[in-house]
Write an enzyme that holds these catalytic residues in place. Structure first.
Site, PDB file in Angstrom:
ATOM      1  CD  GLU A  41      -3.103  -0.132   0.075  1.00 56.04           C
ATOM      2  OE1 GLU A  41      -3.277   0.353  -1.061  1.00 56.04           O
ATOM      3  OE2 GLU A  41      -3.595  -1.214   0.441  1.00 56.04           O
ATOM      4  CB  THR A  43       4.303   0.362  -2.792  1.00 58.28           C
ATOM      5  OG1 THR A  43       3.118  -0.353  -3.146  1.00 58.28           O
ATOM      6  CG2 THR A  43       4.701   0.014  -1.361  1.00 58.28           C
ATOM      7  CB  SER A  75     -24.204   6.186 -13.430  1.00 60.25           C
ATOM      8  OG  SER A  75     -24.065   5.360 -12.282  1.00 60.25           O
ATOM      9  N   GLY A 130     -16.776   4.871  -2.737  1.00 62.64           N
ATOM     10  CA  GLY A 130     -16.154   5.541  -1.592  1.00 62.64           C
ATOM     11  C   GLY A 130     -15.811   4.603  -0.451  1.00 62.64           C
ATOM     12  CB  SER A 135     -16.486   2.575  -7.049  1.00 61.08           C
ATOM     13  OG  SER A 135     -16.378   3.906  -6.569  1.00 61.08           O
ATOM     14  CD  GLU A 168      -9.171   8.037  -9.783  1.00 61.71           C
ATOM     15  OE1 GLU A 168      -9.549   7.035 -10.417  1.00 61.71           O
ATOM     16  OE2 GLU A 168      -9.366   8.158  -8.552  1.00 61.71           O
ATOM     17  CG  ASP A 180      -6.681   2.121  -7.040  1.00 62.49           C
ATOM     18  OD1 ASP A 180      -6.087   1.314  -6.309  1.00 62.49           O
ATOM     19  OD2 ASP A 180      -7.083   3.235  -6.648  1.00 62.49           O
TER      20      ASP A 180
HETATM   21  P1  ADP Z   1     -13.502   4.612  -4.461  1.00 63.42           P
HETATM   22  O1  ADP Z   1     -12.776   4.621  -5.760  1.00 63.42           O
HETATM   23  O2  ADP Z   1     -12.675   4.056  -3.350  1.00 63.42           O
HETATM   24  O3  ADP Z   1     -14.836   3.946  -4.516  1.00 63.42           O
HETATM   25  P2  ADP Z   1     -13.524   7.430  -4.954  1.00 63.42           P
HETATM   26  O4  ADP Z   1     -13.865   8.594  -4.103  1.00 63.42           O
HETATM   27  O5  ADP Z   1     -12.189   7.384  -5.592  1.00 63.42           O
HETATM   28  O6  ADP Z   1     -13.775   6.131  -4.051  1.00 63.42           O
HETATM   29  O7  ADP Z   1     -14.579   7.287  -6.119  1.00 63.42           O
HETATM   30  C1  ADP Z   1     -15.958   7.338  -5.832  1.00 63.42           C
HETATM   31  C2  ADP Z   1     -16.634   8.247  -6.846  1.00 63.42           C
HETATM   32  O8  ADP Z   1     -16.561   7.653  -8.150  1.00 63.42           O
HETATM   33  C3  ADP Z   1     -18.102   8.438  -6.583  1.00 63.42           C
HETATM   34  O9  ADP Z   1     -18.344   9.498  -5.692  1.00 63.42           O
HETATM   35  C4  ADP Z   1     -18.636   8.758  -7.981  1.00 63.42           C
HETATM   36  O10 ADP Z   1     -18.392  10.096  -8.317  1.00 63.42           O
HETATM   37  C5  ADP Z   1     -17.746   7.910  -8.866  1.00 63.42           C
HETATM   38  N1  ADP Z   1     -18.366   6.604  -9.172  1.00 63.42           N
HETATM   39  C6  ADP Z   1     -17.854   5.379  -8.954  1.00 63.42           C
HETATM   40  N2  ADP Z   1     -18.673   4.417  -9.410  1.00 63.42           N
HETATM   41  C7  ADP Z   1     -19.741   5.037  -9.941  1.00 63.42           C
HETATM   42  C8  ADP Z   1     -20.948   4.605 -10.588  1.00 63.42           C
HETATM   43  N3  ADP Z   1     -21.232   3.311 -10.761  1.00 63.42           N
HETATM   44  N4  ADP Z   1     -21.801   5.545 -11.013  1.00 63.42           N
HETATM   45  C9  ADP Z   1     -21.551   6.866 -10.842  1.00 63.42           C
HETATM   46  N5  ADP Z   1     -20.450   7.328 -10.253  1.00 63.42           N
HETATM   47  C10 ADP Z   1     -19.544   6.446  -9.797  1.00 63.42           C
HETATM   48 MG    MG Z   2     -11.049   5.798  -6.181  1.00 63.58          MG
END
Ligand code: ADP
Ligand code: MG
Length: 390
Positions: A41, A43, A75, A130, A135, A168, A180
């Protein structure tokens, strides 16, 4: 298999929903998974090593090319209206909210000179957002593979991951490393991905939990503390400063045998950062050796040592992740650690399958007792990376 039937049903629903939204059929369906990192992590931005697996939870994109240069996005997780953008007009800062991630992937592809036009996209995901399970990378990577398929670009996995990372960093404005996106694109089912973040060389390392009577629990603490983004940038800057002071291209180039001497020359505030990165890279190497030797349970103590290093040296854990780790280990997990950038998010716990109920119950009770939000605990297996599913 019930799981496969459920997936087929999900694909059929996704296609039907695309048709409802856009009045025409999608040309295909692409998916990209979330990830947990077993070890390694903070890294990746030090050119080092990581060992993620893909989660069974995935982001699906149903997509169809358009004859013009419009990009239409919807979405389930964001709700609202269909967002409509123009591909040639995409520019950093020009798109807000969740659409930054898919639009960023398209912007990165166009910016790299790939010949793409418009598309209609419908996104639906089972990756919690989040929760430190990436995600955001799943979304960028699902869109990147969808465009790769629609426009027959023929990009390799590492090329797609780099473009998704550019989305990103350069478009969504999040200064993440490459781990990631590499995990989401390049992982394979039943294996952990041994990633070299400098060369993007990768090796699939068999990761068989069932044969050892083990379950990997993912404990989503459901907290995300705000200091995350600023602290991440500061940690990155600290690592870069330390490498420069040591005359090295990156902290990855500091061998464990030279660590103690190097630490004596550094300003006090950089010492714990460097110690974490160097020992963490060594833990990845050790974990890979154990997995290759068929000794999966030996990962346990490495996970717990990795957590201690993130908590005590790197300073990115928080009361919720610390409590999940200590409770899981006290309840019989072989080892546990926070996974992802930190300041909340998720913890993984390598748990004898017979103790899953006990560990889960102990974590639930400890969170309730501490007055924390109830966590969500899931058992996961190493899933496959991004690609076309239908
Ligand atoms: P993580 O990547 O750990 O889940 P992040 O804060 O980096 O957390 O990313 C989360 C953000 O990515 C959400 O707030 C949203 O803006 C976007 N996101 C991720 N997946 C989706 C989805 N399926 N639909 C819409 N937005 C998404
Ligand atoms: Mg993220």
């Amino acid at each position: 298999m019930a799981g496969e039937r459920a997936e087929r049903q999900r694909y059929a629903q996704t296609r039907a929903r695309f048709e409802e939204l856009y009045g025409t059929r999608p040309e295909g369906l692409w998916s990209a998974p979330g990830r947990v990192n077993l070890i390694g992590e903070h890294t990746d931005y030090n050119d080092g090593f990581a060992l993620p697996i893909a989660l069974p939870q995935t982001t699906l994109v149903a997509a169809r090319r358009r004859g013009d240069d419009r990009l239409r996005l919807f979405s389930d997780q964001a709700g609202g209206e269909v967002t409509e953008l123009s591909v040639p007009a995409l520019a950093p800062g020009g798109v807000d909210g969740w659409a930054r991630y898919p639009a960023g992937a398209v912007w990165a592809l166009a910016g790299a000179g790939h010949r793409i036009g418009g598309a209609d996209l419908y996104v639906t995901s089972t990756v919690p957002t989040g929760a430190g399970l990436s995600s955001s990378a799943a979304l960028e990577c699902a869109v990147a593979v969808a465009f790769d398929g629609l426009y027959e670009l023929g990009l390799t996995g590492p090329e797609l991951a780099r473009l998704a990372q550019r989305a990103e960093n350069g478009f969504a404005g999040v200064p993440c490393g490459i781990m990631d996106q590499m995990a989401s694109v390049c992982c394979t089912a039943g294996a952990a991905l041994h990633l070299d973040s400098r060369s993007l060389a990768l090796q699939q390392v068999p990761f068989d939990l069932a044969a050892h009577g083990l379950t990997l629990l993912v404990i989503d603490t459901r907290v995300q503390h705000d200091l995350g983004d600023g602290a991440y940038a500061a940690l990155r800057a600290g690592c870069e400063r330390a490498a420069a002071l040591l005359g090295l291209p990156a902290l990855r180039d500091l061998a464990p045998g030279d660590l103690d001497d190097a630490l004596r020359t550094l300003p006090a505030e950089l010492v714990p950062l460097v110690r974490h990165v160097v020992t963490e890279n060594a833990r990845v190497t050790e974990a890979v050796a154990h997995l290759r030797a068929g000794d999966t349970p030996a990962l346990g103590p490495l996970l717990t040592a990795g957590h201690a290093s993130l908590r005590d040296d790197y300073g990115v854990s928080c009361p919720e992740t610390d409590l999940a780790v200590s409770t899981a280990v006290a309840g019989g997990a072989l080892g546990a650690r926070m996974t992802g950038g930190g300041f909340g998010g998720s913890v993984i716990a390598l748990t004898p399958t017979g103790l899953v109920g006990e560990v889960t119950g102990a974590v639930d009770r400890a969170f309730a007792h501490a007055g924390f939000r109830a966590p969500v605990v899931r058992g996961v297996e190493a899933g496959r990376g991004a690609g076309r599913v239908v």
